[in-house]
Write a protein that holds these residues in place. Structure first.
Motif, short mmCIF file in Angstrom:
data_model
loop_
_atom_site.label_atom_id
_atom_site.label_comp_id
_atom_site.label_asym_id
_atom_site.label_seq_id
_atom_site.Cartn_x
_atom_site.Cartn_y
_atom_site.Cartn_z
N ASP A 78 -8.34 -5.47 14.83
CA ASP A 78 -8.05 -4.10 14.44
C ASP A 78 -7.41 -4.11 13.06
OD1 ASP A 78 -8.90 -3.47 16.99
OD2 ASP A 78 -6.89 -2.98 17.75
N CYS A 79 -7.60 -3.01 12.34
CA CYS A 79 -6.97 -2.92 11.02
C CYS A 79 -6.43 -1.54 10.75
CB CYS A 79 -7.94 -3.33 9.92
SG CYS A 79 -9.19 -2.11 9.47
N TRP A 80 -5.41 -1.51 9.89
CA TRP A 80 -4.91 -0.26 9.36
C TRP A 80 -5.82 0.14 8.22
CZ3 TRP A 80 0.09 -3.39 9.10
CH2 TRP A 80 0.84 -3.24 10.28
N VAL A 81 -5.94 1.43 7.99
CA VAL A 81 -6.72 1.92 6.86
C VAL A 81 -5.93 3.02 6.17
CG1 VAL A 81 -8.00 3.63 8.25
CG2 VAL A 81 -8.99 2.78 6.11
N GLY A 82 -6.03 3.03 4.86
CA GLY A 82 -5.36 4.05 4.06
C GLY A 82 -6.16 4.34 2.82
N SER A 83 -5.75 5.37 2.11
CA SER A 83 -6.48 5.73 0.89
C SER A 83 -5.53 6.21 -0.19
CB SER A 83 -7.51 6.83 1.18
OG SER A 83 -6.84 8.03 1.51
N LEU A 84 -6.02 6.05 -1.40
CA LEU A 84 -5.37 6.59 -2.60
C LEU A 84 -6.44 7.41 -3.31
CD1 LEU A 84 -2.62 6.36 -4.17
CD2 LEU A 84 -3.78 4.66 -5.60
N LEU A 85 -6.11 8.64 -3.65
CA LEU A 85 -7.04 9.54 -4.32
C LEU A 85 -6.57 9.77 -5.75
CD1 LEU A 85 -7.46 12.23 -1.50
CD2 LEU A 85 -8.76 10.11 -1.84
N PRO A 86 -7.48 10.17 -6.64
CA PRO A 86 -7.06 10.44 -8.02
C PRO A 86 -5.89 11.42 -8.08
CG PRO A 86 -9.45 10.48 -7.86
CD PRO A 86 -8.92 10.36 -6.46
N SER A 87 -5.92 12.45 -7.25
CA SER A 87 -4.85 13.45 -7.27
C SER A 87 -3.49 12.84 -6.94
CB SER A 87 -5.17 14.60 -6.31
OG SER A 87 -5.34 14.12 -5.00
N ASP A 88 -3.46 11.74 -6.19
CA ASP A 88 -2.20 11.06 -5.88
C ASP A 88 -1.54 10.50 -7.13
OD1 ASP A 88 -2.63 11.56 -3.14
OD2 ASP A 88 -3.67 9.65 -2.87
N LEU A 89 -2.36 10.25 -8.16
CA LEU A 89 -1.84 9.73 -9.43
C LEU A 89 -1.88 10.79 -10.53
CD1 LEU A 89 -3.44 6.15 -9.51
CD2 LEU A 89 -1.24 6.89 -8.57
N GLY A 90 -2.12 12.05 -10.14
CA GLY A 90 -2.17 13.13 -11.12
C GLY A 90 -3.43 13.14 -11.95
N LEU A 91 -4.51 12.56 -11.43
CA LEU A 91 -5.77 12.47 -12.16
C LEU A 91 -6.82 13.37 -11.52
CD1 LEU A 91 -5.86 8.57 -12.47
CD2 LEU A 91 -5.32 10.20 -14.30
N PRO A 92 -7.80 13.82 -12.30
CA PRO A 92 -8.87 14.64 -11.73
C PRO A 92 -9.89 13.76 -10.99
CG PRO A 92 -9.26 14.30 -14.06
CD PRO A 92 -7.93 13.67 -13.75
N ALA A 116 0.83 -1.20 0.00
CA ALA A 116 0.00 0.00 0.00
C ALA A 116 0.87 1.25 0.00
CB ALA A 116 -0.94 -0.01 1.20
N GLU A 117 1.86 1.30 0.85
CA GLU A 117 2.71 2.49 0.92
C GLU A 117 3.51 2.69 -0.35
OE1 GLU A 117 4.74 1.82 4.68
OE2 GLU A 117 3.19 2.97 5.75
N LYS A 118 4.04 1.60 -0.93
CA LYS A 118 4.78 1.72 -2.19
C LYS A 118 3.87 2.16 -3.34
CE LYS A 118 8.28 -1.66 -0.94
NZ LYS A 118 8.69 -3.06 -1.06
N SER A 119 2.58 1.86 -3.22
CA SER A 119 1.61 2.26 -4.24
C SER A 119 1.14 3.70 -4.06
CB SER A 119 0.39 1.32 -4.21
OG SER A 119 0.78 -0.01 -4.44
N GLY A 120 1.54 4.33 -2.98
CA GLY A 120 1.17 5.72 -2.76
C GLY A 120 0.00 5.94 -1.82
N PHE A 121 -0.50 4.89 -1.20
CA PHE A 121 -1.60 5.04 -0.25
C PHE A 121 -1.12 5.82 0.97
CE2 PHE A 121 -3.30 1.77 -2.85
CZ PHE A 121 -4.68 1.76 -2.67
N ALA A 122 -1.95 6.73 1.44
CA ALA A 122 -1.69 7.43 2.70
C ALA A 122 -2.31 6.61 3.81
CB ALA A 122 -2.31 8.83 2.67
N VAL A 123 -1.49 6.12 4.72
CA VAL A 123 -2.01 5.36 5.86
C VAL A 123 -2.63 6.37 6.82
CG1 VAL A 123 -1.47 3.79 7.74
CG2 VAL A 123 -0.33 3.52 5.52
N GLU A 124 -3.92 6.18 7.08
CA GLU A 124 -4.68 7.17 7.83
C GLU A 124 -4.87 6.82 9.31
OE1 GLU A 124 -7.32 8.61 4.00
OE2 GLU A 124 -8.06 6.97 5.24
N GLY A 125 -4.65 5.57 9.65
CA GLY A 125 -4.80 5.23 11.06
C GLY A 125 -5.17 3.78 11.28
N THR A 126 -5.65 3.52 12.47
CA THR A 126 -6.05 2.18 12.89
C THR A 126 -7.51 2.21 13.28
OG1 THR A 126 -3.82 1.72 13.70
CG2 THR A 126 -5.59 0.30 14.52
#
Length: 192
Positions: free
Chosen positions: A165-179, A142-152
């Protein structure tokens, strides 16, 4: 939706079908896959058959889950990746790698290709990743793919009848230069 095939420099991502049942069954015998994912354990031949014959095609047909087998061009299965629609504009990504193909960056490459496809073809504005706390291999992808780890998140995964318990993260279009399909207004002090 009809299944699609995605290609990267090194991989072919395509829906698995009946012809892949034996490969899926063999890969899923790995204790690490059974430990860190929610697949049944023990993983029996009928589980693989239900997955390749029904679960994968049904998910594509009704647009609820887009499952890709991750293959080398020669046909070797190197992993599995799914995008599960969770809410409007949001999908959750899940993945695993076969034991013999771990450490080559294949799942990172596949995750980026699948996220790009989701952002550009599914009107998704957030790809969410979750993994049980302690699944450091999943977190590394996830981290190598650019996901921002947001918490537990407490007690957010049920794995084989046990709340974890789990970690959660997100990838947004802007992270890949997309609208984005919708405007994004970050919280004060946070950049888009």
């Amino acid at each position: 939706m009809e299944p699609v095939t995605l290609t990267t420099d090194r991989l072919v991502l395509r829906a698995v079908g009946p012809e892949d049942t034996d490969a899926v069954y063999g890969a899923a015998q790995d204790p690490d896959i059974q430990r860190w994912t929610t697949i049944p354990s023990p993983y029996l031949p009928e589980h693989a058959q239900g997955f390749t014959h029904q679960l994968v095609p049904d998910g594509w047909a009704d647009g609820s889950m887009f499952t890709f087998g991750v293959f080398l061009p020669a046909g070797d299965l190197v992993g599995m990746l799914a995008l599960t629609m969770r809410s409007l504009g949001m999908t959750e990504i899940g993945f695993w790698a076969t034991k013999e193909h771990r450490g080559n960056g294949y799942i990172t490459e596949a995750a980026l290709a699948a996220a790009h496809w989701a952002f550009t073809r599914l009107a998704v504005d957030r790809v969410e990743w979750r993994a049980e706390v302690g699944n450091h291999a999943s977190r590394a992808v996830a981290e190598k793919s650019g996901f921002a780890v947001e918490g537990t998140l407490r007690s957010a995964i049920n794995n084989k009848g046990v709340r974890r318990d789990c970690w959660v993260g997100s990838l947004l279009p802007s992270d890949l230069g997309l609208p984005s399909t919708a405007p994004y207004l970050p919280a004060p002090g946070r950049s888009a």
